[in-house]
Structure formats: C-alpha cells, structure tokens
Design a protein around this motif. Structure first.
Motif, PDB file in Angstrom:
ATOM      1  N   ALA A 164       0.834  -1.201   0.000  1.00  0.00           N
ATOM      2  CA  ALA A 164       0.000   0.000   0.000  1.00  0.00           C
ATOM      3  C   ALA A 164       0.870   1.253   0.000  1.00  0.00           C
ATOM      4  O   ALA A 164       1.844   1.331   0.744  1.00  0.00           O
ATOM      5  CB  ALA A 164      -0.927   0.000   1.207  1.00  0.00           C
ATOM      6  N   PRO A 165       0.537   2.251  -0.838  1.00  0.00           N
ATOM      7  CA  PRO A 165       1.356   3.458  -0.927  1.00  0.00           C
ATOM      8  C   PRO A 165       1.102   4.447   0.201  1.00  0.00           C
ATOM      9  O   PRO A 165       1.652   5.547   0.198  1.00  0.00           O
ATOM     10  CB  PRO A 165       0.929   4.057  -2.271  1.00  0.00           C
ATOM     11  CG  PRO A 165      -0.499   3.646  -2.413  1.00  0.00           C
ATOM     12  CD  PRO A 165      -0.577   2.267  -1.803  1.00  0.00           C
ATOM     13  N   GLY A 166       0.308   4.076   1.142  1.00  0.00           N
ATOM     14  CA  GLY A 166       0.012   4.911   2.295  1.00  0.00           C
ATOM     15  C   GLY A 166      -0.916   4.149   3.211  1.00  0.00           C
ATOM     16  O   GLY A 166      -1.385   3.049   2.872  1.00  0.00           O
ATOM     17  N   PRO A 167      -1.197   4.679   4.398  1.00  0.00           N
ATOM     18  CA  PRO A 167      -2.138   3.987   5.289  1.00  0.00           C
ATOM     19  C   PRO A 167      -3.509   3.880   4.642  1.00  0.00           C
ATOM     20  O   PRO A 167      -3.975   4.809   3.985  1.00  0.00           O
ATOM     21  CB  PRO A 167      -2.163   4.887   6.532  1.00  0.00           C
ATOM     22  CG  PRO A 167      -1.663   6.213   6.068  1.00  0.00           C
ATOM     23  CD  PRO A 167      -0.697   5.946   4.961  1.00  0.00           C
ATOM     24  N   MET A 168      -4.155   2.732   4.834  1.00  0.00           N
ATOM     25  CA  MET A 168      -5.466   2.478   4.231  1.00  0.00           C
ATOM     26  C   MET A 168      -6.493   2.216   5.326  1.00  0.00           C
ATOM     27  O   MET A 168      -6.188   1.579   6.340  1.00  0.00           O
ATOM     28  CB  MET A 168      -5.413   1.282   3.276  1.00  0.00           C
ATOM     29  CG  MET A 168      -4.578   1.513   2.030  1.00  0.00           C
ATOM     30  SD  MET A 168      -4.650   0.107   0.878  1.00  0.00           S
ATOM     31  CE  MET A 168      -6.366   0.213   0.306  1.00  0.00           C
ATOM     32  N   VAL A 169      -7.708   2.707   5.077  1.00  0.00           N
ATOM     33  CA  VAL A 169      -8.833   2.474   5.978  1.00  0.00           C
ATOM     34  C   VAL A 169     -10.014   1.998   5.139  1.00  0.00           C
ATOM     35  O   VAL A 169     -10.326   2.587   4.097  1.00  0.00           O
ATOM     36  CB  VAL A 169      -9.224   3.749   6.741  1.00  0.00           C
ATOM     37  CG1 VAL A 169     -10.512   3.525   7.549  1.00  0.00           C
ATOM     38  CG2 VAL A 169      -8.094   4.211   7.651  1.00  0.00           C
ATOM     39  N   ALA A 170     -10.660   0.932   5.577  1.00  0.00           N
ATOM     40  CA  ALA A 170     -11.918   0.494   4.977  1.00  0.00           C
ATOM     41  C   ALA A 170     -13.019   0.698   6.018  1.00  0.00           C
ATOM     42  O   ALA A 170     -12.957   0.134   7.109  1.00  0.00           O
ATOM     43  CB  ALA A 170     -11.850  -0.961   4.547  1.00  0.00           C
ATOM     44  N   LEU A 171     -13.988   1.527   5.671  1.00  0.00           N
ATOM     45  CA  LEU A 171     -15.074   1.867   6.589  1.00  0.00           C
ATOM     46  C   LEU A 171     -16.368   1.240   6.103  1.00  0.00           C
ATOM     47  O   LEU A 171     -16.756   1.418   4.942  1.00  0.00           O
ATOM     48  CB  LEU A 171     -15.215   3.386   6.689  1.00  0.00           C
ATOM     49  CG  LEU A 171     -16.253   3.909   7.685  1.00  0.00           C
ATOM     50  CD1 LEU A 171     -15.836   3.571   9.119  1.00  0.00           C
ATOM     51  CD2 LEU A 171     -16.433   5.415   7.523  1.00  0.00           C
ATOM     52  N   PHE A 172     -17.044   0.526   7.013  1.00  0.00           N
ATOM     53  CA  PHE A 172     -18.295  -0.166   6.692  1.00  0.00           C
ATOM     54  C   PHE A 172     -19.372   0.378   7.632  1.00  0.00           C
ATOM     55  O   PHE A 172     -19.404   0.020   8.806  1.00  0.00           O
ATOM     56  CB  PHE A 172     -18.137  -1.675   6.876  1.00  0.00           C
ATOM     57  CG  PHE A 172     -17.044  -2.288   6.035  1.00  0.00           C
ATOM     58  CD1 PHE A 172     -17.336  -2.965   4.867  1.00  0.00           C
ATOM     59  CD2 PHE A 172     -15.715  -2.182   6.425  1.00  0.00           C
ATOM     60  CE1 PHE A 172     -16.334  -3.534   4.090  1.00  0.00           C
ATOM     61  CE2 PHE A 172     -14.702  -2.746   5.661  1.00  0.00           C
ATOM     62  CZ  PHE A 172     -15.009  -3.414   4.490  1.00  0.00           C
ATOM     63  N   THR A 173     -20.241   1.229   7.115  1.00  0.00           N
ATOM     64  CA  THR A 173     -21.268   1.861   7.939  1.00  0.00           C
ATOM     65  C   THR A 173     -22.568   1.069   7.885  1.00  0.00           C
ATOM     66  O   THR A 173     -22.705   0.117   7.117  1.00  0.00           O
ATOM     67  CB  THR A 173     -21.494   3.317   7.507  1.00  0.00           C
ATOM     68  OG1 THR A 173     -21.909   3.337   6.125  1.00  0.00           O
ATOM     69  CG2 THR A 173     -20.215   4.125   7.664  1.00  0.00           C
ATOM     70  N   GLY A 174     -23.561   1.497   8.711  1.00  0.00           N
ATOM     71  CA  GLY A 174     -24.764   0.688   8.848  1.00  0.00           C
ATOM     72  C   GLY A 174     -26.088   1.375   8.636  1.00  0.00           C
ATOM     73  O   GLY A 174     -27.128   0.769   8.894  1.00  0.00           O
ATOM     74  N   ASP A 175     -26.092   2.638   8.128  1.00  0.00           N
ATOM     75  CA  ASP A 175     -27.383   3.330   8.047  1.00  0.00           C
ATOM     76  C   ASP A 175     -27.480   4.298   6.862  1.00  0.00           C
ATOM     77  O   ASP A 175     -28.232   5.267   6.906  1.00  0.00           O
ATOM     78  CB  ASP A 175     -27.666   4.079   9.352  1.00  0.00           C
ATOM     79  CG  ASP A 175     -26.562   5.052   9.739  1.00  0.00           C
ATOM     80  OD1 ASP A 175     -25.547   5.143   9.023  1.00  0.00           O
ATOM     81  OD2 ASP A 175     -26.707   5.725  10.781  1.00  0.00           O
TER      82      ASP A 175
END
Length: 396
Positions: free
Chosen positions: A146-157
C-alpha cells in the motif's frame, strides 16, 4: 510503488472470484434492513471475521439505534511511510452494509447466480462493493504494497441518510488523502463523479375534528391543508436547475364521516448546487408555516439528509487516474452524474477528493430485479487496486 508490487497485487486478486462469491452469498442471505440493527451487525460480524482471518486490525464504533461502524486499517507498505506530506494521510475505501428490504427478504429471495448474473437483496447495493473492498484490503495486506495507510469503513445506516454514520464518515474524511466509495458501478460500466444532495422531511398537520354531516362547519380539515401544501411544495420544482420536490407519502384523517383532525406528508427534495439547499428549504418552511386553511397548524421535521457530491479539480484528477487504471483491466469508464444520493457527498463536502460507484457493476437497486454482473467483480477490484497504487500520478 514498483511495477512488481502492482503485478503481485493484481495477481493475488485475479483468482479470487469464487472466494468473493462465497463472502457475497453469506452477506446477501443475511437480513440487513436499515432498521434491523441486529441484522446489519450480523453482516458486520462477517466483515470482522474476514479481516481477522487475514490479519487485518478491526475496530468497532458502536451505533445506538442502527448498525455499528466497522473500521479496518492497514499500515503503509515498505518505503511509503517515509514519504512526506499527503502520502501520510489515509486512503479511504467506503461502503454501507444496510439495505432497504424488509426482514425475511433473504429467505424469500436468496442469493442466486444464473448465467453470470447474481441476484438477491442488496447484491449490488452494495454488498458486492463491500466484498470488493475487503479483498482489495486483503490483497495489500498479503503483498505489503500500500502506498500509504489504508482504511476500509463499513457503515450501517446509509439508506436512511446516515444519521449515526455521518459523523464517523466526516471524521474519516478529515484525515483522508482520497476516498473511493464502492457503490455499484453503473449499468454502462461508469463511475459517479457527481450526485444530487437530498433532504427528507415529514410535515405533521393539525386541524379540528367534527362530524361531517352534523356539524361540518365546526371542523378544520387537516387533509384540506395537506392538499394545498402539496400543491405549493410541488410548484417549487425547477428542472432546469436540477431541483425536484416530491411528496411521496401522505396519510391522515380519522374516518370518512369526520372532518380530518390530523394529516402527514413526507417530502423528498433533491438539488445539485450546494447553495440551492438553503434557498429551497427557506421556501418550504414558509409553506409549512402558512395556514391555507384557517385554524390549521403544521410542524416539519427533517428525517434525513445527504450533501451533494461535486467534482473538485482534485477529484477530477482522481477520476482521470482511475479511468486510466481501469482501462488496463479492460474496462471502459465514463464519469456519470446521478440524481441519487450517497455517503460520498459527506466526504466531498469535507474537502476529500472523492470518487463514487467504483464497485462491481449492477443495477435495478431497491427492487426485486436488482442484479450484479459477476464477471465485473475481479476487474473492478483490480482497477481500484491500480488506482490506489497510482495516487502520485494524480498529484495526490
């Protein structure tokens, strides 16, 4: 990142279609309507289990009424952490777990694949996009590129305007280098570079009951007031400006032989330009406050809201870079405008360069005919991975 890193990431994804379908089937066959917190969180547990199996850290931001937010994180790959400035900021992959369908819908219409087309509640909107994000994160974890920090966000509404998810999304957007929202790709294979904003409102009207035959003159009809308000609200539509007003639900009354003491109408406002929102909302408030039928009174509540997705110069560079990356996966990409709303409007409003609908290709969302093109899952995942690896080319 080197060409070798890119090739390794793409190779890792190339053989994962069957695994993706297994994860997608489990999600689609799990209840997940927006108001079914237990169901949405059950899908969240599937997400958590996947990341745990791949050694990717996960944290939960609890929701009090709706589905929790799940946040998976990856550190930057070797060498990337030494980069200065923007490269230290997060690369955000985003998606929502909730659907619009009632409880029990997966039992009535379970996941199915026929002739390369997958069906089932939420299959395209947007559980396939969630699966794609999961596997892209796993690919970078496996390869370490990864070329930088990665975040995967999974929301619920999201389907009800993200009442609890919005502040979490906005917090992520403030520290994001770029945002890819994996809503379903358009039926033509395109992605979304612009969306309308939306406000969803309910208006409660009070009148006075009276017998419609015995003492009609003593009644004050809330339904009569509703009819006048509907006419006035619909008159605010301005198609040339992309402004639409729709009263989509009405209710009221006590009985056929009673002057109606109460009524309700629900309004859907859509607009393109951010500045149009306050103007139209002001005019709606004037209509709500006015008593067309003397003696009635009304009160309005905003039940949900989305901000428009507008393309900034930085977002335009992201699109061009993504289109180039996708072309190498054999995909022809257009940048489309959508009248539908999404969480991508919140990230764009926070100043994060945002591209929406990068998920696998599907269509007919929110209907029993919703479908997903299975063959698009791996190429769209590869296109996203390529785009992540080429952020420097877009000056991001």
């Amino acid at each position: 990142m080197s060409a070798t890193t890119e090739a390794r990431v793409l190779d890792w994804l190339a053989g994962r279609q069957d695994e993706m379908l297994v994860a997608l089937e489990a999600m689609v066959n799990t209840d997940g309507g927006s108001y079914d917190k237990a169901g949405v969180d059950a899908v969240g547990e599937q997400v958590r289990a996947f990341f745990s199996a791949h050694g990717i850290p996960v944290e939960t931001v609890p929701g009090s009424r709706f589905g929790d937010c799940i946040r998976a994180t990856l550190d930057a790959g070797e060498g990337a952490e030494a980069n200065e400035g923007n490269a230290r900021r997060n690369i955000l992959l985003m998606g929502h777990r909730d659907t619009v369908f009632p409880k029990g819908e997966p039992e009535r219409r379970p996941f199915k694949v026929e002739n390369g087309i997958a069906t089932g509640p939420g299959v395209a909107d947007m559980k396939a996009g969630l699966v794609m994000n999961m596997f892209v994160m796993a690919a970078f974890k496996a390869v370490g590129g990864a070329p930088g920090p990665m975040v995967a966000l999974f929301t619920g509404d999201e389907e009800i305007g993200s009442p609890e998810g919005r502040p979490v999304i906005e917090t992520e957007a403030r520290r994001a280098r770029v945002v890819f929202n994996s809503e379903p790709g358009r039926a033509n294979g395109g992605v979304v570079t612009g969306r309308k904003g939306g406000v969803f409102m309910a208006v409660e009207i009070e009148g006075r009951a009276a017998h419609s035959g015995g003492n009609f003159e003593q009644g004050i009809s809330a339904i009569g007031e509703l009819a006048e308000k509907v006419r006035a609200i619909h008159a605010l539509t301005d198609l040339k400006r992309g402004i639409t007003l729709n009263v989509g639900l009405v209710s009221g009354g006590q009985s056929v032989n009673t002057v109606a003491p109460h009524a309700q109408l629900q309004i859907d406002l859509r607009y393109v330009e951010p500045g149009d929102r306050d103007e139209i909302m002001g005019r709606i408030h004037e209509i709500v406050a006015k008593s067309f039928v003397p003696g009635t009174r009304a009160e309005m509540t905003i039940r949900g809201e989305f901000l428009p997705l507008t393309q900034t110069p930085a977002a335009a560079r992201v699109f061009e870079m993504y289109r180039e990356a996708a072309s190498e996966a054999g995909l022809s990409i257009t940048g489309d405008f959508s009248g539908g709303c999404a969480d991508s409007g919140f990230t764009a409003a926070m100043g994060a360069p945002t591209l929406c609908a990068v998920g696998p290709v599907g269509g007919k969302a929110h209907s029993p005919e919703e479908y997903l093109e299975v063959a698009s899952m791996v190429p769209r995942a590869q296109a996203l991975a390529r785009a992540v690896l080429r952020l420097d080319r877009a000056g991001l």
